[in-house]
Design a protein around this motif. Structure first.
Motif, PDB file in Angstrom:
ATOM      1  N   SER A  47      46.383  32.548 121.059  1.00 43.06           N
ATOM      2  CA  SER A  47      45.579  31.936 121.824  1.00 43.06           C
ATOM      3  C   SER A  47      44.963  30.320 121.237  1.00 43.06           C
ATOM      4  O   SER A  47      44.024  29.246 121.691  1.00 43.06           O
ATOM      5  CB  SER A  47      44.352  32.874 121.974  1.00 43.06           C
ATOM      6  OG  SER A  47      43.432  32.188 122.575  1.00 43.06           O
ATOM      7  N   LEU A  48      44.180  30.579 119.837  1.00 41.09           N
ATOM      8  CA  LEU A  48      43.736  29.346 118.412  1.00 41.09           C
ATOM      9  C   LEU A  48      44.628  28.148 118.858  1.00 41.09           C
ATOM     10  O   LEU A  48      44.121  26.706 118.803  1.00 41.09           O
ATOM     11  CB  LEU A  48      43.531  29.996 117.658  1.00 41.09           C
ATOM     12  CG  LEU A  48      42.877  30.867 116.963  1.00 41.09           C
ATOM     13  CD1 LEU A  48      42.696  31.702 115.730  1.00 41.09           C
ATOM     14  CD2 LEU A  48      41.452  30.152 117.143  1.00 41.09           C
ATOM     15  N   ASN A  50      46.867  27.548 121.446  1.00 37.32           N
ATOM     16  CA  ASN A  50      47.231  26.707 122.376  1.00 37.32           C
ATOM     17  C   ASN A  50      45.469  25.724 123.197  1.00 37.32           C
ATOM     18  O   ASN A  50      45.709  24.863 123.259  1.00 37.32           O
ATOM     19  CB  ASN A  50      47.267  27.704 123.487  1.00 37.32           C
ATOM     20  CG  ASN A  50      48.001  28.069 124.062  1.00 37.32           C
ATOM     21  OD1 ASN A  50      49.273  27.739 123.524  1.00 37.32           O
ATOM     22  ND2 ASN A  50      48.600  29.480 124.287  1.00 37.32           N
ATOM     23  N   GLU A  51      44.630  27.002 122.550  1.00 38.76           N
ATOM     24  CA  GLU A  51      43.565  26.123 122.174  1.00 38.76           C
ATOM     25  C   GLU A  51      43.311  24.480 121.395  1.00 38.76           C
ATOM     26  O   GLU A  51      42.940  23.592 121.705  1.00 38.76           O
ATOM     27  CB  GLU A  51      42.029  26.572 121.219  1.00 38.76           C
ATOM     28  CG  GLU A  51      41.074  26.088 121.315  1.00 38.76           C
ATOM     29  CD  GLU A  51      39.859  26.594 120.180  1.00 38.76           C
ATOM     30  OE1 GLU A  51      39.052  25.633 120.113  1.00 38.76           O
ATOM     31  OE2 GLU A  51      40.033  27.736 119.406  1.00 38.76           O
ATOM     32  N   MET A  52      44.554  24.246 120.397  1.00 39.96           N
ATOM     33  CA  MET A  52      44.432  23.150 119.582  1.00 39.96           C
ATOM     34  C   MET A  52      44.926  22.124 120.576  1.00 39.96           C
ATOM     35  O   MET A  52      44.945  20.770 120.191  1.00 39.96           O
ATOM     36  CB  MET A  52      44.710  23.359 118.085  1.00 39.96           C
ATOM     37  CG  MET A  52      43.780  24.284 117.009  1.00 39.96           C
ATOM     38  SD  MET A  52      44.355  24.522 115.481  1.00 39.96           S
ATOM     39  CE  MET A  52      45.521  25.606 115.945  1.00 39.96           C
ATOM     40  N   ASP A  54      45.636  22.216 123.289  1.00 39.83           N
ATOM     41  CA  ASP A  54      45.112  21.908 124.369  1.00 39.83           C
ATOM     42  C   ASP A  54      43.726  20.272 124.470  1.00 39.83           C
ATOM     43  O   ASP A  54      43.755  19.239 125.074  1.00 39.83           O
ATOM     44  CB  ASP A  54      44.045  22.586 125.523  1.00 39.83           C
ATOM     45  CG  ASP A  54      43.183  22.143 126.386  1.00 39.83           C
ATOM     46  OD1 ASP A  54      44.178  21.921 127.348  1.00 39.83           O
ATOM     47  OD2 ASP A  54      42.038  22.255 126.723  1.00 39.83           O
ATOM     48  N   TYR A  55      43.249  20.437 123.077  1.00 42.72           N
ATOM     49  CA  TYR A  55      42.105  19.784 122.125  1.00 42.72           C
ATOM     50  C   TYR A  55      42.914  18.377 121.754  1.00 42.72           C
ATOM     51  O   TYR A  55      42.541  17.578 122.197  1.00 42.72           O
ATOM     52  CB  TYR A  55      41.291  20.016 121.173  1.00 42.72           C
ATOM     53  CG  TYR A  55      40.342  18.902 120.386  1.00 42.72           C
ATOM     54  CD1 TYR A  55      39.652  18.919 121.260  1.00 42.72           C
ATOM     55  CD2 TYR A  55      41.310  18.574 119.354  1.00 42.72           C
ATOM     56  CE1 TYR A  55      38.183  17.630 120.535  1.00 42.72           C
ATOM     57  CE2 TYR A  55      40.659  17.141 118.797  1.00 42.72           C
ATOM     58  CZ  TYR A  55      39.349  17.325 119.527  1.00 42.72           C
ATOM     59  OH  TYR A  55      38.037  16.567 119.144  1.00 42.72           O
ATOM     60  N   ARG A  77      47.596  23.109 111.930  1.00 42.75           N
ATOM     61  CA  ARG A  77      47.287  24.151 112.447  1.00 42.75           C
ATOM     62  C   ARG A  77      47.364  25.457 111.548  1.00 42.75           C
ATOM     63  O   ARG A  77      46.379  26.479 112.343  1.00 42.75           O
ATOM     64  CB  ARG A  77      47.991  23.552 113.883  1.00 42.75           C
ATOM     65  CG  ARG A  77      47.898  22.369 114.481  1.00 42.75           C
ATOM     66  CD  ARG A  77      48.195  22.218 115.780  1.00 42.75           C
ATOM     67  NE  ARG A  77      50.048  22.642 115.599  1.00 42.75           N
ATOM     68  CZ  ARG A  77      50.168  21.435 116.669  1.00 42.75           C
ATOM     69  NH1 ARG A  77      50.556  20.685 115.886  1.00 42.75           N
ATOM     70  NH2 ARG A  77      51.719  21.883 115.995  1.00 42.75           N
ATOM     71  N   ASP A  95      32.578  34.751 118.242  1.00 45.04           N
ATOM     72  CA  ASP A  95      33.456  34.359 118.335  1.00 45.04           C
ATOM     73  C   ASP A  95      33.991  33.006 117.962  1.00 45.04           C
ATOM     74  O   ASP A  95      32.710  32.230 117.693  1.00 45.04           O
ATOM     75  CB  ASP A  95      33.388  34.221 120.132  1.00 45.04           C
ATOM     76  CG  ASP A  95      34.795  33.645 121.118  1.00 45.04           C
ATOM     77  OD1 ASP A  95      35.541  34.133 120.060  1.00 45.04           O
ATOM     78  OD2 ASP A  95      33.744  33.362 121.569  1.00 45.04           O
ATOM     79  N   SER A  97      35.856  29.268 117.190  1.00 43.55           N
ATOM     80  CA  SER A  97      36.787  27.933 118.240  1.00 43.55           C
ATOM     81  C   SER A  97      37.604  27.465 116.401  1.00 43.55           C
ATOM     82  O   SER A  97      36.921  27.202 116.047  1.00 43.55           O
ATOM     83  CB  SER A  97      36.142  27.733 119.286  1.00 43.55           C
ATOM     84  OG  SER A  97      36.253  25.886 118.991  1.00 43.55           O
ATOM     85  N   VAL A  99      39.113  24.835 116.878  1.00 47.51           N
ATOM     86  CA  VAL A  99      38.513  23.048 117.054  1.00 47.51           C
ATOM     87  C   VAL A  99      37.415  23.439 116.554  1.00 47.51           C
ATOM     88  O   VAL A  99      37.184  22.381 115.438  1.00 47.51           O
ATOM     89  CB  VAL A  99      38.959  23.206 117.936  1.00 47.51           C
ATOM     90  CG1 VAL A  99      37.943  21.058 118.250  1.00 47.51           C
ATOM     91  CG2 VAL A  99      40.352  22.903 118.613  1.00 47.51           C
TER      92      VAL A  99
END
Length: 224
Positions: A47-48, A50-52, A54-55, A77, A95, A97, A99
């Motif tokens: 999840s982390l 994919n977050e990066m 996506d950013y 990363r 929670d 994030s 980024v």
């Protein structure tokens, strides 16, 4: 992330668990972890990541100091994921994030860490020397950390979020620091949190504005 048990760290944790200095108390805690995924770590790591990614896909930043520049490296990363996973272990109800967390991490050297430690933990160091026959606290800390993560091979990071986003702050906190000692080869990380808070605030000796207002109302009703 698997918690590791090391006796040298436990000895320091016992000393720093609640060091009362009169009007102030210093607390510190060292937690060593293996970076091997356990339980939900793999799902959270994905999840982390994919977050990066996506950013990065949405970002047009070219500034070398921007999160995008740092996150372009897969190795960077991966390091950030381990650091954020450690934060989740320390504060499971918070929670994070990846980024946003990146903006609060700063790479340090042992010398820069030692300068902060010596300045803010001066009184704690004096108390340690009195109890341990002249052996300095920072030297003991160095040896303990070196046993776990080999400091010569470590990357050291400080984590300094905004005060309103800092899960480590306690009532009456005067200052607080979070450091991470990460050994890429050994896949281990040690977190070190140490903070100082006012006993006067914690024990309710300092009143807030509403208390003063209530006192004022009482005196208004009295014949002076």
């Amino acid at each position: 992330m698997k918690f590791l048990e090391y006796t040298p760290l436990e000895r320091m944790n016992e000393f720093l668990s609640h060091l009362n200095l009169g009007e102030r108390t210093i607390k510190g805690y060292l937690e060593p972890y293996s970076c091997k995924h356990t339980g939900t770590d793999k799902k959270l790591s994905l999840s982390l990541e994919n977050e990066m990614l996506d950013y990065l896909g949405k970002s047009s930043d070219t500034d070398s100091s921007s999160p995008a520049e740092f996150l372009l490296s897969r190795s960077s990363r991966k390091t950030l994921i381990y650091l954020v996973l450690t934060l989740y272990r320390l504060y499971p109800d918070y929670d994070f994030s990846a980024v946003n967390a990146h903006q609060f991490f700063t790479e340090e050297s042992w010398d820069s860490f030692k300068q902060i430690f010596d300045s803010y933990m001066f009184e704690a160091s004096k108390a340690w020397i009195e109890e341990n026959e002249g052996i300095s606290l920072v030297e003991t800390l160095y040896k303990a950390l070196d046993e776990v993560v080999k400091l010569s091979e470590c990357e050291i990071y400080s984590y300094d979020p905004d005060s309103d986003a800092d899960p480590s702050l306690e009532k009456g906190a005067i200052w607080s620091f979070n450091f991470f000692f990460y050994n890429r080869k050994l896949k281990r990380v040690v977190s070190f949190r140490f903070c100082c808070f006012s006993n006067l605030v914690a024990e309710g000796f300092l009143l807030d504005d509403s208390s003063y207002e209530e006192d004022g109302e009482i005196f208004d009703d009295m014949d002076m």
